[in-house]
Design a protein around this motif. Structure first.
Motif, PDB file in Angstrom:
ATOM      1  N   LYS B 119       0.817  -1.223   0.000  1.00 40.69           N
ATOM      2  CA  LYS B 119       0.000   0.000   0.000  1.00 40.69           C
ATOM      3  C   LYS B 119       0.849   1.269   0.000  1.00 40.69           C
ATOM      4  N   HIS B 120       0.188   2.347  -0.416  1.00 39.64           N
ATOM      5  CA  HIS B 120       0.783   3.684  -0.363  1.00 39.64           C
ATOM      6  C   HIS B 120      -0.183   4.614   0.355  1.00 39.64           C
ATOM      7  N   ARG B 121       0.372   5.718   0.807  1.00 37.48           N
ATOM      8  CA  ARG B 121      -0.462   6.694   1.520  1.00 37.48           C
ATOM      9  C   ARG B 121      -0.094   8.090   1.024  1.00 37.48           C
ATOM     10  N   LEU B 122      -0.705   8.467  -0.080  1.00 38.19           N
ATOM     11  CA  LEU B 122      -0.387   9.764  -0.685  1.00 38.19           C
ATOM     12  C   LEU B 122      -1.072  10.891   0.066  1.00 38.19           C
ATOM     13  N   PRO B 132      -3.898  12.473   3.689  1.00 37.96           N
ATOM     14  CA  PRO B 132      -3.322  11.119   3.642  1.00 37.96           C
ATOM     15  C   PRO B 132      -4.404  10.044   3.703  1.00 37.96           C
ATOM     16  N   ALA B 133      -4.274   9.089   2.807  1.00 40.82           N
ATOM     17  CA  ALA B 133      -5.219   7.961   2.786  1.00 40.82           C
ATOM     18  C   ALA B 133      -4.528   6.775   2.128  1.00 40.82           C
ATOM     19  N   ARG B 154       3.179  13.719  -1.819  1.00 45.75           N
ATOM     20  CA  ARG B 154       4.154  12.780  -1.257  1.00 45.75           C
ATOM     21  C   ARG B 154       3.442  11.545  -0.721  1.00 45.75           C
ATOM     22  N   ASP B 155       4.276  10.592  -0.329  1.00 42.71           N
ATOM     23  CA  ASP B 155       3.755   9.343   0.222  1.00 42.71           C
ATOM     24  C   ASP B 155       4.308   9.181   1.627  1.00 42.71           C
ATOM     25  N   LEU B 161       9.140   9.025  -2.707  1.00 39.33           N
ATOM     26  CA  LEU B 161       8.085   9.317  -3.691  1.00 39.33           C
ATOM     27  C   LEU B 161       7.645  10.773  -3.553  1.00 39.33           C
ATOM     28  N   ARG B 162       7.910  11.538  -4.599  1.00 38.49           N
ATOM     29  CA  ARG B 162       7.477  12.937  -4.641  1.00 38.49           C
ATOM     30  C   ARG B 162       6.978  13.238  -6.045  1.00 38.49           C
TER      31      ARG B 162
END
Lengths: 554, 256
Positions: B119-122, B132-133, B154-155, B161-162
């Motif tokens: 998962k990611h949280r951008l 953020p989610a 960002r993450d 990650l930008r």
């Protein structure tokens, strides 16, 4: 007494010093333990850090065979030529090449996953990362470690993806005049196996954490690994640690008294994600002097020299008992024996030279006491011869005084017979101032102390002897012959002497007053009982000189 | 990957048979420096325990220049506002987004798709419309560009990650160069345009005014010079000296 008392004091001092030393020792032990624990934790953290770095370097060297494998470079270059899509044959060939090289790497230096990445960052082939199965657009090119490798650097990183990984990467070159064809990336999962291997090689109890959770942990055999779970509750407060925040390594933190830990951030992306590792040690403090017993292990107990302690205790106890016997039991037994003899009358008096220490003084005091009591007439007596009787019922027959003075008593001037006392002048009735003391069978008679002011004792001046039980008729001479006043002078002298013997003062006590009192009593008795005359005698009552009157009717 | 990336371009640029192609080339992009990677190489960032150059790799390739096909966005800016294009797909995977820099008119809807197996949280940096989610594997998340300006995304779970989204109402078309720097813009309407390169949310290089007619234009003879070699060399030299000074400081301070 001196030895045993000295021994008691010595034992007391030793006990106090021992207690003080134990408290001192426990305090010093705890302080030294804290310092050693802090140093140990720092050493552990440093060793783990070195291990991770050295391990990464060694494993990066294991990537060289991959980079030098011709097919790896060739098919990465082929993939670069197709920006639209990774050629399938390149995937297949690269996978075979990766497998070939991987099989030649020693297992201890192998990787959990290996990735071959082309210039576009796309993963052309990989081993051991099944999560990416079926993902044709799987890539890694954005991570700095991969980007660095694609730009000609070899380096390590710690990535927190689905799990935590230690990663090393290096470039793969196909044409030395061009950019590297791609990169080869090796990864090791930071799991319990990794932690176990690390713990075995460093001897540290270590736990890795990420995202506020423990990711892996392992510890030496003498450390309860479950205690490392306690770090989870401490991670929330960890960010408040200034050193951890700025330098990446916290101070020593104690968690619930169970363990002391030191946290260190992991290098790489994990640093910014707050992931790291904790090394832990169990506290070595003792709660008090008795805490040493619970903390000591078999090795410590062997070093304790228990036989020496037992011998010392036995010697100390033996010395104490010896001193007690010498200074208490034995003298007391001697005194008891002598006292028993004294009580039985087998000895006249206690012999102080037979005793030691305080018993000698006791014996002397007992002897002196007996002497004084004897000088007082043996102390108060109970019986009919009491002055009280003077005021009681008049008997039908003349009552004999308890201390009448027989006129025929003969004093033994040589001292072999009844002892004559006093230097009272002889009365008309043959020396009423002397008394005869009972003597114990088989013992020599003791001389009574003379009253103060009395003259020297001579056989002529001591005609009478004291008899406690006067024979009936012994008073036959009383009331006949000389007038009362002639007897009263003797009675007065005897009374004064007795008072002095009893320690009473005679100041202001004159013969005139004495006589006046006798007259008064005589007259009262004569009137009351119709007696012809009254004969007075002297005796000791309740430690004091007293008079006894005998009314005589005939 | 390329297929989906092409789909992105198709979605972004309205398809038209009459669209004119502006073929051009960016030059000097190897003199640019990826800010994420440049930051990560700083020892003070603690991004590694060792990092060493491989001697066989030529120095010019060791510069951390961006991956042009994802990071340099070439935009054709019209004289007036343009309509928002259809939703633009942004892939999240491999430690970055694709594309990294995106120039679109405000109101353009972006669809973020997680192509990683985790998962990611951008989240947006400094603006409230993109909180953020979590986006799990294969899932998507949408967000519309709220207005003109630069929006950084960002993450929380991947610091490297930008992404930068540039909201510009005049954007008529965008394109991403190849590894060699070639690009092709499809402009639907004839008119006056300005071709501008964007990198890391900023304009790089000079703007190139062009007049689009019905025929395609070849701009390759006048490439967009997005990076100056002398400036890059000076920056690189300063960077090397700084690294050397830091290394000496670390050596004096001992290994912590």
């Amino acid at each position: 007494m001196v030895l045993s008392r000295f021994w008691y004091v010595l034992l007391g001092l030793l006990l106090g010093v021992t207690l003080y030393l134990l408290h001192l020792a426990s305090s010093m032990y705890n302080r030294a333990g804290l310092r050693a624990r802090a140093e140990g934790l720092s050493a552990d953290a440093q060793v783990v850090s070195w291990y991770l770095r050295d391990d990464a370097r060694q494993r990066s060297a294991e990537l060289i065979p991959f980079a030098l494998e011709p097919d790896v470079a060739k098919y990465l270059q082929k993939s670069n030529e197709s920006e639209a899509k990774v050629p399938e044959d390149a995937r297949g060939k690269l996978t075979q090449a990766l497998n070939r090289v991987s099989a030649q790497i020693p297992k201890s230096l192998g990787f959990d996953s290996v990735f071959a990445v082309d210039q576009n960052g796309r993963v052309v082939a990989y081993l051991g990362y099944e999560q990416a199965s079926g993902m044709e657009d799987f890539e890694l090119g954005g991570y700095p470690v991969v980007a660095d490798a694609l730009h000609g650097y070899v380096r390590d990183d710690t990535l927190v993806l689905d799990r935590m990984y230690r990663v090393v990467a290096r470039p793969v070159e196909f044409d030395l005049s061009a950019m590297p064809a791609g990169a080869i990336v090796g990864a090791r999962v930071i799991d319990d196996r990794f932690a176990r291997e690390l713990s075995q090689r460093t001897g540290a109890a270590v736990a890795f954490y990420a995202n506020g959770q423990r990711a892996a942990a392992a510890s030496p055999a003498d450390f309860n690994t479950a205690n490392l779970d306690a770090i989870v509750g401490d991670l929330t407060d960890l960010e408040q640690d200034k050193d951890y925040h700025e330098k990446g390594r916290s101070g020593v933190r104690e968690i619930g008294g169970l363990i002391a830990v030191q946290y260190t951030r992991l290098p790489g992306e994990a640093w910014r994600l707050g992931a790291g590792y904790a090394v832990a040690r169990q506290p070595a403090a003792v709660s008090g002097p008795l805490g040493f017993f619970s903390k000591a292990d078999d090795k410590d107990k062997k070093q304790g020299n228990l036989p020496l302690a037992v011998i010392a205790a036995l010697v100390a106890a033996g010395l104490g008992i010896l001193f007690s016997v010498l200074e208490h039991t034995r003298p007391l037994r001697v005194f008891k024996t002598e006292a028993a003899k004294f009580a039985a009358g087998s000895i006249e008096l206690l012999t102080p030279s037979h005793f030691r220490g305080v018993f000698r003084k006791i014996a002397a005091d007992v002897n002196d006491g007996v002497d004084k009591q004897l000088a007082k007439g043996g102390g108060p007596r109970r019986g009919p011869a009491d002055f009280k009787e003077v005021l009681g019922d008049l008997p039908d027959q003349p009552v004999m005084s308890a201390f009448s003075l027989p006129g025929d008593a003969v004093a033994d001037a040589a001292g072999s017979g009844p002892l004559s006392v006093g230097n009272l002048p002889s009365s008309a009735h043959g020396g009423s101032g002397a008394r005869q003391l009972p003597t114990p069978p088989g013992s020599a008679p003791r001389r009574l102390p003379r009253p103060p002011g009395a003259g020297p004792v001579t056989p002529a001046s001591a005609p009478a002897h004291l008899d406690a039980t006067m024979p009936e008729g012994g008073l036959s001479g009383w009331g006949t012959g000389a007038p009362d006043e002639a007897e009263w002078q003797d009675v007065f002298k005897e009374f004064v002497a007795t008072k002095q013997q009893c320690g009473e003062t005679i100041e202001g006590f004159t013969y005139e007053k004495f006589v006046e009192r006798l007259r008064k009593n005589r007259d009262a008795l004569v009137n009351k009982y119709g007696a012809k005359r009254v004969k007075f005698g002297v005796h000791v009552k309740d430690g004091k000189a007293a008079l006894k009157a005998n009314p005589i009717r005939e | 990957m390329k297929a989906s990336w092409a789909a992105l371009l198709i979605a972004l640029v309205p398809a038209s048979a009459e669209a004119a192609k502006l073929r051009g080339r960016v030059d000097g992009f190897r003199n640019l420096l990826n800010p994420v990677w440049a930051e990560a190489k700083d020892p003070k960032e603690h991004g590694y325990s060792f990092r060493e150059p491989v001697p066989t790799v030529r120095a010019e390739f060791r510069r951390l220049f961006p991956h042009a096909p994802k990071e340099i966005c070439i935009a054709a800016l019209a004289a007036g506002p343009q309509k928002s294009p259809p939703p633009v797909l942004v892939r999240i995977g491999g430690g970055r987004t694709t594309p990294v820099t995106l120039v679109v008119p405000p109101g353009t809807r972006l669809t973020f798709q997680n192509t990683d197996p985790f998962k990611h949280r951008l989240h947006g940096v400094g603006f409230p419309t993109f909180q953020p989610a979590d986006t799990v594997r294969g899932a998507t998340r949408e967000w519309s560009v709220p207005g003109p300006g630069v929006f950084e995304i960002r993450d929380e779970l991947a610091p490297s990650l930008r992404m930068w989204v540039v909201g510009d109402p005049t954007v008529a078309a965008i394109a991403y160069p190849s590894m060699k720097g070639d690009f092709a813009l499809s402009v639907e309407q004839p008119g006056e345009y300005t071709v501008q390169a964007f990198f890391a949310g900023k304009k790089v290089g000079p703007a190139m005014p062009v007049t689009v007619k019905e025929a395609d234009l070849d701009l390759t003879k006048t490439p967009l010079k997005v990076g100056d070699e002398k400036a890059a060399a000076a920056a690189e030299k300063a960077d090397a000296e700084k690294a050397k000074a830091d290394a000496e400081t670390d050596a004096k301070g001992g290994d912590k």
